[in-house]
Design an enzyme around this catalytic site. Sequence first.
Site, PDB file in Angstrom:
ATOM      1  N   TYR A 161      17.743 -19.179 -55.071  1.00  0.00           N
ATOM      2  CA  TYR A 161      16.335 -19.083 -55.466  1.00  0.00           C
ATOM      3  C   TYR A 161      16.164 -18.601 -56.903  1.00  0.00           C
ATOM      4  O   TYR A 161      15.056 -18.623 -57.434  1.00  0.00           O
ATOM      5  CB  TYR A 161      15.573 -18.160 -54.511  1.00  0.00           C
ATOM      6  CG  TYR A 161      14.732 -18.915 -53.508  1.00  0.00           C
ATOM      7  CD1 TYR A 161      15.019 -20.237 -53.187  1.00  0.00           C
ATOM      8  CD2 TYR A 161      13.660 -18.301 -52.876  1.00  0.00           C
ATOM      9  CE1 TYR A 161      14.269 -20.909 -52.257  1.00  0.00           C
ATOM     10  CE2 TYR A 161      12.897 -18.984 -51.945  1.00  0.00           C
ATOM     11  CZ  TYR A 161      13.204 -20.279 -51.630  1.00  0.00           C
ATOM     12  OH  TYR A 161      12.447 -20.959 -50.718  1.00  0.00           O
ATOM     13  N   LYS A 228      29.032 -14.869 -46.743  1.00  0.00           N
ATOM     14  CA  LYS A 228      30.161 -15.800 -46.825  1.00  0.00           C
ATOM     15  C   LYS A 228      31.193 -15.177 -47.781  1.00  0.00           C
ATOM     16  O   LYS A 228      31.697 -15.808 -48.717  1.00  0.00           O
ATOM     17  CB  LYS A 228      29.624 -17.153 -47.334  1.00  0.00           C
ATOM     18  CG  LYS A 228      30.575 -18.301 -47.289  1.00  0.00           C
ATOM     19  CD  LYS A 228      30.925 -18.774 -45.893  1.00  0.00           C
ATOM     20  CE  LYS A 228      32.015 -19.825 -45.977  1.00  0.00           C
ATOM     21  NZ  LYS A 228      32.699 -20.039 -44.688  1.00  0.00           N
ATOM     22  N   ASP A 282      29.054 -18.927 -41.211  1.00  0.00           N
ATOM     23  CA  ASP A 282      29.264 -20.080 -40.318  1.00  0.00           C
ATOM     24  C   ASP A 282      29.451 -19.611 -38.872  1.00  0.00           C
ATOM     25  O   ASP A 282      28.955 -20.238 -37.932  1.00  0.00           O
ATOM     26  CB  ASP A 282      30.435 -20.953 -40.787  1.00  0.00           C
ATOM     27  CG  ASP A 282      31.596 -20.152 -41.343  1.00  0.00           C
ATOM     28  OD1 ASP A 282      31.345 -19.219 -42.121  1.00  0.00           O
ATOM     29  OD2 ASP A 282      32.750 -20.436 -40.991  1.00  0.00           O
ATOM     30  N   ASP A 306      18.167 -19.298 -45.344  1.00  0.00           N
ATOM     31  CA  ASP A 306      17.391 -20.532 -45.292  1.00  0.00           C
ATOM     32  C   ASP A 306      17.831 -21.361 -44.081  1.00  0.00           C
ATOM     33  O   ASP A 306      17.017 -21.756 -43.237  1.00  0.00           O
ATOM     34  CB  ASP A 306      17.652 -21.306 -46.596  1.00  0.00           C
ATOM     35  CG  ASP A 306      16.595 -22.342 -46.859  1.00  0.00           C
ATOM     36  OD1 ASP A 306      15.603 -22.385 -46.107  1.00  0.00           O
ATOM     37  OD2 ASP A 306      16.753 -23.122 -47.813  1.00  0.00           O
TER      38      ASP A 306
END
Length: 420
Positions: A161, A228, A282, A306
């Site tokens: 963003y 992540k 994930d 998101d």
Amino acid sequence: MPLERLVLRPPETGHKILIAESGLRVPDDPIIPLIEGDGIGPDVVRAARSAIDAAVASAFGGRRRIAWYPVPAGERAMFQYGDMLPEATLGAIREYVVGLKGPLTTPVSGGFRSLNVALRKTLDLYANVRPVYWIPGVPSPVTHPERLDIVIFREGTEDVYAGIEWEKGTAEARRMIEILDKEFHTRVRADSGIGVKPISETGSKRLVRKAIRYAIDNGRKSVTLVHKGNIMKYTEGAFRTWGYEVAKIEFRESTIPWDDVVKSHGGKIPDGKIVIKDVIADNMFQQLLLRPEEYDVLATTNLNGDYLSDAAAAQIGGLGVAAGGNIGDAHALFEPVHGSAPKYAEMDKVNPTAEMLAGVMMLEYLGWREAAVRLRSAVKSVVGSKVVTYDLARLMPGAKEVRTSAFARAVVDAMDGAGR
Ligand code: NAP
């Protein structure tokens, strides 16, 4: 037609919400800016407004009321005033602190990337907050949607963003590739577009701080940092590190990291402690499907959030019933997750549930819990009685399909009944 000069006048009755050191000071008649939005916006906002007013009346009699302050944004503002997001509208939200909005159409070319992104950035609404829970009766693609009851805190100003990227072949992209090669000995293909993913200690800590505070205030059991960091160590990995730091330094009394639960408490969470744990992004997707009851509040970076928030919303029946809030240190703007669905504009057809649940979040933020509870219960009871708009009716055997306004009336009636 010539453009009009925009002069905004707040309602004659009502008072400002004040920002005090201890939090918001909400009067009994707060002035709340209201953006009705584009497309289906006016239909769902009208429905939500009547339901919110009824909830406040039912909970507090005449003692409290909202003084709505309609402010322009989006297509109508462009048509009337030549500006999709007039400075006066931003000024009103800044001044009156808490607002409610309908969906806005994103202009396809030029100007803003998105009005919503512009609103969040200008007002520094850094936490995108999405509660995801199932309303009994809403059709869902999973067998046990009731097992999911989480609140996602997604960072709203950094990561992708931040919008730092350069197109393939531009002087900026070529220059970045050259710097990477000459100064950092990192080869990047010459025909690459380049994006930069900044994640700061300040941005991460204030987001996690807000998530932990929410967990404490709302009796939640855990905060999971979703990242992540196995691949992106200094952005996503650092988010995880900073998250644990905030918990350890600022919330030592009320939190405990999962490692300590295992090492020092034999896997049993000490009473009154909120567990802080972390999950790689994930893995989080399968966890939410397979073991949803183990998760409560999630705090995550922008892009992970998101994907996760839409996937989680799908589990409880989709975007038509999902609401969110964009929240800063004090300012907040609540909205449905869905867009302006222009093909249904002014048809009195679509589902106003998401806008109503945005209203529930707003009432909670104001500290008007009794009204929030009444509104949420009324929505649940109407949907549970199978009185629904077209989107749910087509998936619910035996449902009675009603228009937006009739659904709103049923919600108001459900509260009238409860209040007496
Ligand atoms: P959308 O407006 O969310 O609509 C997509 C589909 O979702 C609709 O055609 C409809 O499905 C269903 N839907 C959405 N809201 C519904 C409701 N309240 N009740 C029942 N069904 C509903 O997505 P979009 O068509 O991709 O976007 C349209 C515009 O909205 C774009 O300009 C986009 O940028 C903007 N947008 C704004 C926001 C925001 O303001 N926060 C968020 C997302 C998108 P069916 O056709 O199956 O009936």
